[in-house]
Design a protein around this motif. Structure first.
Motif, PDB file in Angstrom:
ATOM      1  N   SER A 360      14.196  81.528 -12.471  1.00 51.63           N
ATOM      2  CA  SER A 360      14.356  82.589 -11.487  1.00 51.63           C
ATOM      3  C   SER A 360      13.268  83.641 -11.610  1.00 51.63           C
ATOM      4  O   SER A 360      13.228  84.598 -10.865  1.00 51.63           O
ATOM      5  N   SER A 361      12.356  83.449 -12.578  1.00 52.31           N
ATOM      6  CA  SER A 361      11.290  84.423 -12.763  1.00 52.31           C
ATOM      7  C   SER A 361      10.055  84.089 -11.939  1.00 52.31           C
ATOM      8  O   SER A 361       9.111  84.861 -11.887  1.00 52.31           O
ATOM      9  N   PHE A 363       8.277  83.145  -8.433  1.00 50.37           N
ATOM     10  CA  PHE A 363       8.536  83.355  -7.009  1.00 50.37           C
ATOM     11  C   PHE A 363       7.359  82.881  -6.165  1.00 50.37           C
ATOM     12  O   PHE A 363       6.198  83.066  -6.536  1.00 50.37           O
ATOM     13  N   VAL A 365       5.167  83.602  -3.108  1.00 49.02           N
ATOM     14  CA  VAL A 365       4.815  84.836  -2.406  1.00 49.02           C
ATOM     15  C   VAL A 365       4.714  84.548  -0.912  1.00 49.02           C
ATOM     16  O   VAL A 365       3.922  83.710  -0.473  1.00 49.02           O
ATOM     17  N   TYR A 390       7.778  87.418 -12.070  1.00 48.32           N
ATOM     18  CA  TYR A 390       8.332  88.763 -12.186  1.00 48.32           C
ATOM     19  C   TYR A 390       9.648  88.643 -12.923  1.00 48.32           C
ATOM     20  O   TYR A 390      10.545  87.906 -12.503  1.00 48.32           O
ATOM     21  N   THR A 391       9.755  89.316 -14.044  1.00 47.56           N
ATOM     22  CA  THR A 391      11.009  89.258 -14.773  1.00 47.56           C
ATOM     23  C   THR A 391      11.297  90.572 -15.466  1.00 47.56           C
ATOM     24  O   THR A 391      10.407  91.200 -16.031  1.00 47.56           O
ATOM     25  N   ASN A 523      12.369  80.291  -5.414  1.00 49.42           N
ATOM     26  CA  ASN A 523      12.689  81.703  -5.231  1.00 49.42           C
ATOM     27  C   ASN A 523      11.516  82.342  -4.505  1.00 49.42           C
ATOM     28  O   ASN A 523      10.384  81.862  -4.595  1.00 49.42           O
ATOM     29  N   ARG A 524      11.819  83.407  -3.784  1.00 45.45           N
ATOM     30  CA  ARG A 524      10.769  83.943  -2.926  1.00 45.45           C
ATOM     31  C   ARG A 524      10.582  85.445  -3.151  1.00 45.45           C
ATOM     32  O   ARG A 524      11.544  86.178  -3.412  1.00 45.45           O
ATOM     33  N   TYR A 525       9.350  85.833  -3.014  1.00 48.71           N
ATOM     34  CA  TYR A 525       9.057  87.264  -2.943  1.00 48.71           C
ATOM     35  C   TYR A 525       8.593  87.532  -1.527  1.00 48.71           C
ATOM     36  O   TYR A 525       7.595  86.963  -1.074  1.00 48.71           O
ATOM     37  N   ASP A 530       9.254  93.574   0.495  1.00 45.23           N
ATOM     38  CA  ASP A 530       9.146  93.854  -0.934  1.00 45.23           C
ATOM     39  C   ASP A 530      10.463  93.546  -1.655  1.00 45.23           C
ATOM     40  O   ASP A 530      10.997  94.365  -2.390  1.00 45.23           O
ATOM     41  N   THR A 531      10.980  92.346  -1.414  1.00 47.13           N
ATOM     42  CA  THR A 531      12.230  91.961  -2.071  1.00 47.13           C
ATOM     43  C   THR A 531      12.047  90.632  -2.784  1.00 47.13           C
ATOM     44  O   THR A 531      11.335  89.741  -2.304  1.00 47.13           O
ATOM     45  N   TYR A 532      12.718  90.519  -3.919  1.00 47.14           N
ATOM     46  CA  TYR A 532      12.737  89.264  -4.664  1.00 47.14           C
ATOM     47  C   TYR A 532      14.047  88.555  -4.351  1.00 47.14           C
ATOM     48  O   TYR A 532      15.128  89.130  -4.515  1.00 47.14           O
TER      49      TYR A 532
END
Lengths: 581, 174
Positions: A360-361, A363, A365, A390-391, A523-525, A530-532
């Protein structure tokens, strides 16, 4: 053209004919003669019976057996069962079916070119490599352009329709990268003996030659061997019925298997399947969508990527990497490590569910999508997505607690992180091939790796009779091989595992259950908002793996029998034995 | 000699309008040599045809002189006469009569079996019922006499199913 001489099929030795066959033929000929010439005497001992009918019955019987042989030889099922009358004929027949192209089949693999300078390189598409002073390999260049290698950090997402690759960091010296590499698909003759790690010779006259540190085989390239017996040729031919289009499921499987014979599994998902989640095209439109899920290798390869990252926050370690384009398509994130002040990478982990948290870390983009759809429609393609790590939830493990206090207390300080993930090189080669001008199907075809169901604990409770031998290691190997090669229409069932254990000496199997994660999208950024977004993974504990195919949430993303593949490490297979009488 | 062939004119039509020929059981005449043996001295007379009951009689005579089990595809063909003579198994005319009787029965059984099958096929072909296009053998009488230690003479008389009688004499020798 097959030249055919029927006399080769005639058994000219009448003594070897079965008397009952001749009598049967004679009886049939008598009926024919009676109908055509009803006045002729066909009684025993008549001249016609003795001197005409009987010899001709022998000839016709031999001819009938010959024709049956021909029919048998063109029926691959018979031939598969070992009933072959004329091996030369069958070999030619198989070549007529396209088996001859197999004789020119290539093995696919990847070479890692490591450079000492981070700069752009251009390699002519006709360049070759030579492994072990013997085997000549070509670069796989689907586009009619030179191979372009871009410097590290280049945004590859905008580069299309080129044989383009980016440099990635290979090693460090004094906290700074000192070598860069590019992984390029290659192909060469079958039956070669090239294994991962073998070095290749390059063209010493090339302008880029002096910048190359090494050229190393990334994968074993001896996985496919040409058939040496008719039986093997038959088996292969039957499994790859020649076809050159993507019009049916079977044709797709055949086409892929013909081009990449060592592929473990191919599962096409068509417009009418539940797993198809892309827009369905109009009725009767020739351009139907098709997703081809591919498992290229049983054991996925491991890749470590080095990316510069920023320490954010304070107290608990939080990191945010630069955006990066990975060398390969990440299927499962295996590990994150961070460089300390000594230049050593230390593994990050979590207390309970390492894989899920690590996964889950990472993403994808999406920096230009406003209010994006609920799933990433193009997930897992080899389009060169930008990723970021991102973690904020990871902690340093007990061996590296010191890092928190000593090295990473400064917010906004920079360091390097190492991202280790699994990838499938054959899937990438197939995807590249399908996208290339050499293929380019009429319909909308996307090649994808299976949606990964990562099993981090497979528990098998079994019974063993006292003093009876149970081959535990063989069972582990067999279960590993089974789970990692499952491909629709073969779907998981506990019965397969039970069969393996029983076959290796167990008395019975009480239960098989697993702890696993199923991921049906990256998973997406979303840069726009500006959301994870971490919604594409589900965790399961102690389940029957068969139920993984029918998870309602996952099914909405197209994760089901045709699209799910399992990843199971050898050390994650746990057997629990109960002794019985 | 009385006619034994069922006379059918060419204009006879069956239920399926097929023309029924007037002659059946047509074969090639064997020209027996002066001694009437049926071994390699036999000659074929392709210019001459034998048909009807005569064809059956010719086939029966060949069968009488054929050694049992000499035909690999049909064990029923042949008799024991030749082998018995060859093996000096026949010490008296009584024993020869015994052998001849069995040979007669075997031959009639074999030929009638073939005739029945062919009649059945012809009835099917012409869509008729129980027509006897080829007469079967009602009775075969063999009257043997020993002429030498390995030679016998047979007088054979055939009674056909239409009561016609054909008598002939032949010599079987080794």
């Amino acid at each position: 053209m097959i030249t055919f001489d029927i006399t080769e099929y005639l058994n000219t030795d009448a003594s070897t004919l079965d008397a009952s066959d001749v009598e049967n033929m004679k009886s049939r000929l008598q009926s024919i003669i009676t109908n055509m010439q009803p006045t002729i005497s066909l009684q025993s001992n008549s001249v016609i019976d003795s001197l005409i009918l009987t010899p001709f019955s022998e000839i016709f019987t031999a001819a009938e057996k010959g024709i049956n042989c021909i029919l048998s030889d063109v029926d691959l099922v018979n031939a598969m069962n070992g009933i072959v009358c004329n091996c030369d004929f069958v070999t030619e027949f198989l070549e007529g079916l396209g088996a001859s192209s197999l004789l020119e089949a290539n093995v696919s693999g990847m070479v890692r070119l490591t450079f000492n300078t981070n700069q752009a390189y251009e390699i002519d598409s006709g360049e070759v490599l030579q492994f072990n002073d013997e085997y000549i390999f070509n670069y796989f260049t689907p586009y009619n352009t030179p191979i372009k290698i871009y410097p590290y950090g280049t945004d590859m997402t905008a580069i299309q329709s080129e044989n383009a690759y980016a440099l990635h960091i290979g090693s460090f010296s004094n906290y700074e990268p000192n070598s860069w590499y590019a992984d390029i698909p290659i192909y060469g003759p079958a039956n070669v003996s090239v294994t991962a790690g073998d070095m290749a010779s390059l063209n010493s006259n090339a302008s880029w030659y002096n910048n190359v540190v090494s050229a190393t085989a990334l994968t074993d390239m001896s996985t496919f061997e040409l058939p040496t017996t008719l039986s093997e040729l038959l088996s292969l031919t039957q499994s790859i019925q020649p076809s050159a289009n993507f019009s049916t499921r079977h044709n797709i499987v055949s086409y892929i298997m013909q081009k990449f014979p060592s592929t473990v599994g191919v599962s096409p998902v068509m417009a009418s399947d539940n797993e198809m989640k892309r827009d369905i095209t109009l009725f009767m439109s020739p351009a139907q969508n098709c997703d081809i899920y591919v498992r290229g290798v049983e054991t996925l390869l491991t890749q470590t990527e080095y990316v510069e990252a920023t320490i954010i926050g304070s107290g608990t370690l939080a990191i945010l990497s630069d955006d990066f384009c990975p060398t390969h398509v990440p299927i499962v994130l295996k590990d994150l490590a961070i460089m300390d002040t000594n230049g050593t990478f230390n593994t990050l982990s979590s207390d309970t569910t390492p894989i899920n948290l690590l996964d889950s870390s990472m993403f994808v983009v999406e920096d230009d999508i406003q209010g994006s759809a609920d799933f990433v429609s193009d997930m897992y393609e080899t389009n060169k997505y930008k990723f970021r790590v991102y973690t904020t939830t990871t902690e340093l493990d007990s061996t590296s607690d010191a890092l928190v206090t000593n090295a990473y207390t400064d917010t906004n300080s920079k360091t390097w992180i190492a991202i280790t993930y699994l990838y499938d090189p054959i899937f990438e080669a197939i995807d590249l091939f399908v996208k290339s001008p050499a293929c380019q199907p009429i319909n909308s075809v996307k090649v994808r790796p299976f949606m990964p169901c990562y099993i981090y604990n497979l528990m098998v409770d079994y019974q063993k009779s006292t003093f009876k031998y149970f081959d535990r290691q063989q069972s582990v190997d067999d279960v590993y091989s089974l789970i990692n090669s499952l491909c629709y229409p073969l779907v998981y069932d506990n019965a397969y595992v039970a069969d393996i254990l029983l076959g290796n000496g167990a008395r019975g199997v009480n239960s098989v259950y697993a702890d696993c994660y199923l991921r049906y999208g990256y998973n997406r950024y979303n840069a726009w908002e500006d959301t994870y977004i971490v919604t594409n993974t589900s965790a399961f504990t102690g389940i029957n793996l068969k139920t993984i195919y029918t998870i309602p949430t996952a099914e909405t993303y197209g994760a089901s029998q045709r699209s799910i593949g399992f990843i199971l490490d050898l050390d994650k297979i746990n057997f629990n034995e109960t002794l019985t009488k | 000699m009385a006619s034994f062939v069922k006379t059918v004119v060419l204009t006879d039509l069956t239920a399926n309008n097929a023309i029924i020929p007037s002659v059946f059981n047509r074969g090639i005449r064997l020209a027996f040599n002066s001694k009437g043996t049926t071994n390699t001295k036999d000659k074929f007379d392709f210019s001459s045809e034998v048909n009807g009951a005569y064809s059956t009689v010719q086939n029966a005579l060949v069968n009488l002189a054929t050694k049992k089990e000499s035909q690999k595809y049909d064990e029923e063909v042949g008799t024991d006469i030749e082998s018995d003579l060859l093996n000096y198994a026949i010490a008296s005319e009584e024993e020869l009569v015994h052998t001849a009787n069995f040979a007669s029965l075997d031959t009639v059984s074999l030929l009638n079996s073939d005739i029945a099958l062919q009649n059945l096929a012809l009835n099917t072909l012409y869509d008729t019922e129980n027509m006897e296009y080829i007469n079967s053998i009602s009775k075969l009488t063999l009257q043997p006499s020993i002429t030498d230690h390995d030679r016998a003479k047979f007088e054979a008389q055939f009674t056909m199913s239409d009561d016609s009688i054909i008598g002939t004499t032949t010599t079987i020798s080794i």
